[in-house]
Write a protein that holds these residues in place. Structure first.
Motif, PDB file in Angstrom:
ATOM      1  N   ILE A 241       1.798  24.980  80.974  1.00  0.00           N
ATOM      2  CA  ILE A 241       1.928  23.540  80.748  1.00  0.00           C
ATOM      3  C   ILE A 241       2.855  22.970  81.816  1.00  0.00           C
ATOM      4  CG2 ILE A 241       2.682  21.725  79.171  1.00  0.00           C
ATOM      5  CD1 ILE A 241       0.198  23.184  78.232  1.00  0.00           C
ATOM      6  N   SER A 242       2.367  21.936  82.483  1.00  0.00           N
ATOM      7  CA  SER A 242       3.156  21.286  83.531  1.00  0.00           C
ATOM      8  C   SER A 242       3.527  19.873  83.106  1.00  0.00           C
ATOM      9  CB  SER A 242       2.362  21.237  84.842  1.00  0.00           C
ATOM     10  OG  SER A 242       3.127  20.642  85.877  1.00  0.00           O
ATOM     11  N   ILE A 243       4.790  19.521  83.320  1.00  0.00           N
ATOM     12  CA  ILE A 243       5.263  18.150  83.111  1.00  0.00           C
ATOM     13  C   ILE A 243       5.216  17.481  84.481  1.00  0.00           C
ATOM     14  CG2 ILE A 243       7.177  16.696  82.341  1.00  0.00           C
ATOM     15  CD1 ILE A 243       8.194  19.249  80.810  1.00  0.00           C
ATOM     16  N   ASP A 244       4.221  16.637  84.697  1.00  0.00           N
ATOM     17  CA  ASP A 244       4.011  16.038  86.016  1.00  0.00           C
ATOM     18  C   ASP A 244       4.454  14.586  86.039  1.00  0.00           C
ATOM     19  OD1 ASP A 244       2.455  17.501  88.344  1.00  0.00           O
ATOM     20  OD2 ASP A 244       1.859  18.425  86.446  1.00  0.00           O
ATOM     21  N   GLU A 365      12.342  29.553  89.583  1.00  0.00           N
ATOM     22  CA  GLU A 365      11.897  28.227  90.005  1.00  0.00           C
ATOM     23  C   GLU A 365      11.287  27.485  88.815  1.00  0.00           C
ATOM     24  OE1 GLU A 365       8.280  26.206  92.517  1.00  0.00           O
ATOM     25  OE2 GLU A 365       8.963  28.181  93.189  1.00  0.00           O
ATOM     26  N   LEU A 366      11.798  26.267  88.559  1.00  0.00           N
ATOM     27  CA  LEU A 366      11.316  25.462  87.442  1.00  0.00           C
ATOM     28  C   LEU A 366      10.430  24.308  87.890  1.00  0.00           C
ATOM     29  CD1 LEU A 366      14.563  25.049  85.278  1.00  0.00           C
ATOM     30  CD2 LEU A 366      12.932  26.930  85.283  1.00  0.00           C
ATOM     31  N   SER A 367      10.662  23.808  89.088  1.00  0.00           N
ATOM     32  CA  SER A 367       9.962  22.596  89.517  1.00  0.00           C
ATOM     33  C   SER A 367       9.876  22.540  91.027  1.00  0.00           C
ATOM     34  CB  SER A 367      10.713  21.353  89.014  1.00  0.00           C
ATOM     35  OG  SER A 367      10.166  20.167  89.544  1.00  0.00           O
ATOM     36  N   SER A 368       8.819  21.916  91.523  1.00  0.00           N
ATOM     37  CA  SER A 368       8.697  21.575  92.938  1.00  0.00           C
ATOM     38  C   SER A 368       8.314  20.110  93.037  1.00  0.00           C
ATOM     39  CB  SER A 368       7.624  22.428  93.626  1.00  0.00           C
ATOM     40  OG  SER A 368       8.067  23.750  93.787  1.00  0.00           O
ATOM     41  N   GLY A 369       8.849  19.434  94.052  1.00  0.00           N
ATOM     42  CA  GLY A 369       8.527  18.031  94.227  1.00  0.00           C
ATOM     43  C   GLY A 369       8.751  17.605  95.656  1.00  0.00           C
ATOM     44  N   CYS A 410       6.780  15.180  91.176  1.00  0.00           N
ATOM     45  CA  CYS A 410       7.064  16.607  90.983  1.00  0.00           C
ATOM     46  C   CYS A 410       6.272  17.134  89.799  1.00  0.00           C
ATOM     47  CB  CYS A 410       8.552  16.835  90.740  1.00  0.00           C
ATOM     48  SG  CYS A 410       9.098  16.267  89.103  1.00  0.00           S
ATOM     49  N   GLY A 411       6.279  18.426  89.647  1.00  0.00           N
ATOM     50  CA  GLY A 411       5.772  19.091  88.462  1.00  0.00           C
ATOM     51  C   GLY A 411       6.835  20.050  87.953  1.00  0.00           C
ATOM     52  N   ILE A 412       7.053  20.058  86.650  1.00  0.00           N
ATOM     53  CA  ILE A 412       8.047  20.952  86.027  1.00  0.00           C
ATOM     54  C   ILE A 412       7.306  21.908  85.107  1.00  0.00           C
ATOM     55  CG2 ILE A 412      10.110  21.093  84.567  1.00  0.00           C
ATOM     56  CD1 ILE A 412      10.616  18.113  85.265  1.00  0.00           C
ATOM     57  N   GLY A 413       7.526  23.196  85.255  1.00  0.00           N
ATOM     58  CA  GLY A 413       6.907  24.179  84.385  1.00  0.00           C
ATOM     59  C   GLY A 413       7.585  24.201  83.025  1.00  0.00           C
ATOM     60  N   LEU A 414       6.861  23.781  81.987  1.00  0.00           N
ATOM     61  CA  LEU A 414       7.476  23.694  80.658  1.00  0.00           C
ATOM     62  C   LEU A 414       7.946  25.054  80.165  1.00  0.00           C
ATOM     63  CD1 LEU A 414       8.196  22.218  78.034  1.00  0.00           C
ATOM     64  CD2 LEU A 414       5.835  22.602  77.272  1.00  0.00           C
ATOM     65  N   GLU A 415       7.111  26.075  80.296  1.00  0.00           N
ATOM     66  CA  GLU A 415       7.487  27.393  79.767  1.00  0.00           C
ATOM     67  C   GLU A 415       8.746  27.926  80.448  1.00  0.00           C
ATOM     68  OE1 GLU A 415       3.189  26.755  78.946  1.00  0.00           O
ATOM     69  OE2 GLU A 415       4.419  26.601  80.754  1.00  0.00           O
ATOM     70  N   ARG A 416       8.838  27.734  81.764  1.00  0.00           N
ATOM     71  CA  ARG A 416      10.039  28.193  82.472  1.00  0.00           C
ATOM     72  C   ARG A 416      11.269  27.369  82.078  1.00  0.00           C
ATOM     73  NH1 ARG A 416       8.490  30.111  88.616  1.00  0.00           N
ATOM     74  NH2 ARG A 416       7.002  31.756  88.002  1.00  0.00           N
ATOM     75  N   LEU A 417      11.063  26.081  81.829  1.00  0.00           N
ATOM     76  CA  LEU A 417      12.172  25.259  81.343  1.00  0.00           C
ATOM     77  C   LEU A 417      12.655  25.777  79.994  1.00  0.00           C
ATOM     78  CD1 LEU A 417      13.984  22.734  81.521  1.00  0.00           C
ATOM     79  CD2 LEU A 417      12.117  21.434  80.467  1.00  0.00           C
ATOM     80  N   ILE A 418      11.725  26.109  79.102  1.00  0.00           N
ATOM     81  CA  ILE A 418      12.101  26.646  77.792  1.00  0.00           C
ATOM     82  C   ILE A 418      12.825  27.980  77.946  1.00  0.00           C
ATOM     83  CG2 ILE A 418      11.200  27.481  75.578  1.00  0.00           C
ATOM     84  CD1 ILE A 418      11.040  24.403  76.062  1.00  0.00           C
ATOM     85  N   MET A 419      12.369  28.818  78.875  1.00  0.00           N
ATOM     86  CA  MET A 419      13.072  30.083  79.133  1.00  0.00           C
ATOM     87  C   MET A 419      14.532  29.827  79.486  1.00  0.00           C
ATOM     88  SD  MET A 419      10.254  32.191  81.394  1.00  0.00           S
ATOM     89  CE  MET A 419      11.283  33.664  81.638  1.00  0.00           C
ATOM     90  N   SER A 420      14.761  28.859  80.382  1.00  0.00           N
ATOM     91  CA  SER A 420      16.128  28.609  80.857  1.00  0.00           C
ATOM     92  C   SER A 420      17.008  28.017  79.756  1.00  0.00           C
ATOM     93  CB  SER A 420      16.097  27.670  82.070  1.00  0.00           C
ATOM     94  OG  SER A 420      15.654  26.372  81.712  1.00  0.00           O
TER      95      SER A 420
END
Length: 442
Positions: A241-244, A365-369, A410-420
């Motif tokens: 899931i990406s938060i764009d 890495e959580l996000s690239s923009g 940008c796009g933020i990876g939801l699953e990686r955000l939850i991991m952090s």
């Protein structure tokens, strides 16, 4: 009620729950209620049976005692196995030792589904080592308290993020997930049959969200992305899931500020959740005053000074990031332009670097923009340099003939955000039904 004529029903019928577990209290003593859920455990002591019932909000103790409830009800409760789905009609009684200080004296029971099979692991155990065993019966696995807290916190975080976007004038969008061409080139695509043509599952909503800044200026999307990368790590998924986010009339500095706002909101949300749910056993995440920013060149210099084998232009590998001791949330900005996608804008001050960033948490890495290219001629030149077929992107390029505004996103990876935010070590425990190189079921 005649205790010898009670029928044990198995259908929902006209029964409806009157209370969840968290709405029951000693002040409701002698009230009649209807509760529903799954059997956690049953313990028998002669003519008394204790049943622990679990619903989505917590646990309820049911006390079936000879003389206090119908015999058929008590006998049925005594034979139930864990995970059976049941409904109970009964009376609330105070009980100091029971959850929330109450127990239910049952009058009637309906067994909606009676379990005979024993799960391959104890679902209410604190830890279960073999994740593949758990994933085979994921709905049972998701009953575990640790995962319940992860996904409830996840839901709260998503709600807070959506609220931020709405409060700041963003429009929620949905973009196609079946596309004709790769968003960024490369081979990490899932091909599909689309009628009589080949198509692909979308790697990101990148091109569509850029186009939509022409119509709505500020847009966001929370939706799946698909990456056919054959990675077997605890931080990669084939479907995530990406938060764009995409915004007109801003550059990458403004988007980093947006991300900083989102991270602070997410940290506050998850910390508030943990404070309210003290059994979650998660550690409170520190709230940064400001997320540090480092340029790519700065970090290459730091790595070289500690003896890491890296040169300007190389990727910044997790092992090297660990060597220079970076932790928590931070940005790496001004990356080399070479490997960046065709839509990433070149820096005005140095043609070798781009107006781009990554958001990191430690070495994750959580996000690239980036700031995006807004001129058609420049886009076409970048496509040529990357060996892309310009004609294949005409559906995108033609939008740039009609006044594309300066924009960034940008796009933020939801699953990686939850991991952090929760300290989850395996990304598969941050998504309900993981998809990776080895798993397409359940």
């Amino acid at each position: 009620m005649n205790q010898n004529t009670v029928m044990i029903e198995t259908e929902l019928g006209d029964w409806r729950r009157t209370h969840y577990s968290d709405r029951l209290s000693p002040q409701m003593a002698d009230s009649d209620v209807t509760v529903m859920g799954w059997v956690l455990s049953v313990r028998g002591h002669g003519n008394i049976s204790f049943m622990m019932l679990k619903d989505k909000e917590g646990e309820i103790q049911v006390l079936a005692k000879a003389g206090s409830c119908p015999d058929e009800v008590r006998e049925k409760i005594s034979r139930l196995k864990a995970h059976s789905s049941v409904g109970i009609k009964g009376t609330v009684k105070p009980s100091e030792k029971a959850p929330r200080g109450i127990e239910i004296i049952p009058k009637e029971i309906r067994v909606f589904s009676e379990v005979e099979k024993i799960p391959p692991f104890e679902p209410y155990a604190k830890t279960v080592k073999n994740i593949d065993t758990r994933l085979e019966v994921r709905p049972i696995d998701l009953k575990r308290k640790s995962l319940q807290h992860i996904f409830k916190a996840r839901s709260k975080i998503l709600q807070a993020i959506r609220n931020y976007f709405y409060e700041n004038g963003f429009l929620e969008i949905n973009t196609p997930k079946m596309i004709a061409t790769a968003t960024e080139g490369g081979a990490a695509l899932f091909p599909i049959f689309y009628y009589n043509k080949e198509a692909f599952l979308a790697q990101s909503p990148q091109l569509y969200k850029e186009q939509l800044t022409m119509s709505f200026e500020k847009v966001f999307e929370i939706a799946p992305i698909f990456r056919a990368e054959p990675s077997r790590t605890n931080r990669h998924l084939a479907e995530a899931i990406s938060i764009d986010v995409e915004e007109a009339y801003v550059d990458y500095n403004d988007i980093m500020k947006r991300i900083e706002d989102l991270i602070k909101i997410s940290i506050k949300t998850v910390n508030d959740y943990f404070k309210e749910n003290t059994d979650s056993e998660f550690i409170t995440v520190n709230m940064p005053d400001k997320i540090p920013q480092y340029t790519y060149s700065e970090l290459v210099d730091k790595m070289q000074k500690v003896g890491a084998k890296t040169e300007w232009g190389d990727d910044l590998y997790p092992s090297n990031l660990k060597k220079i001791g970076l932790s928590g949330f931070y940005f790496i900005k001004d990356w080399p332009i070479g490997p960046k996608p065709f839509y990433v804008k070149m820096s005005k001050s140095d043609p070798k670097i781009s107006e781009s960033f990554d958001l990191m948490f430690g070495d994750l890495e959580l996000s690239s923009g980036s700031t995006r290219v807004e001129k058609r001629a420049e886009l076409e030149e970048r496509m040529k340099n990357k060996g892309l077929k310009i004609d294949a992107f005409e559906y995108h390029l033609r939008a740039f003939d009609y006044g594309m505004p300066p924009h960034a996103g940008c796009g933020i990876g939801l699953e990686r955000l939850i991991m952090s935010l929760t300290g989850t070590e395996n990304i598969r425990d941050a998504t309900f039904y993981p998809r990776d190189v080895d798993r397409l079921t359940p």
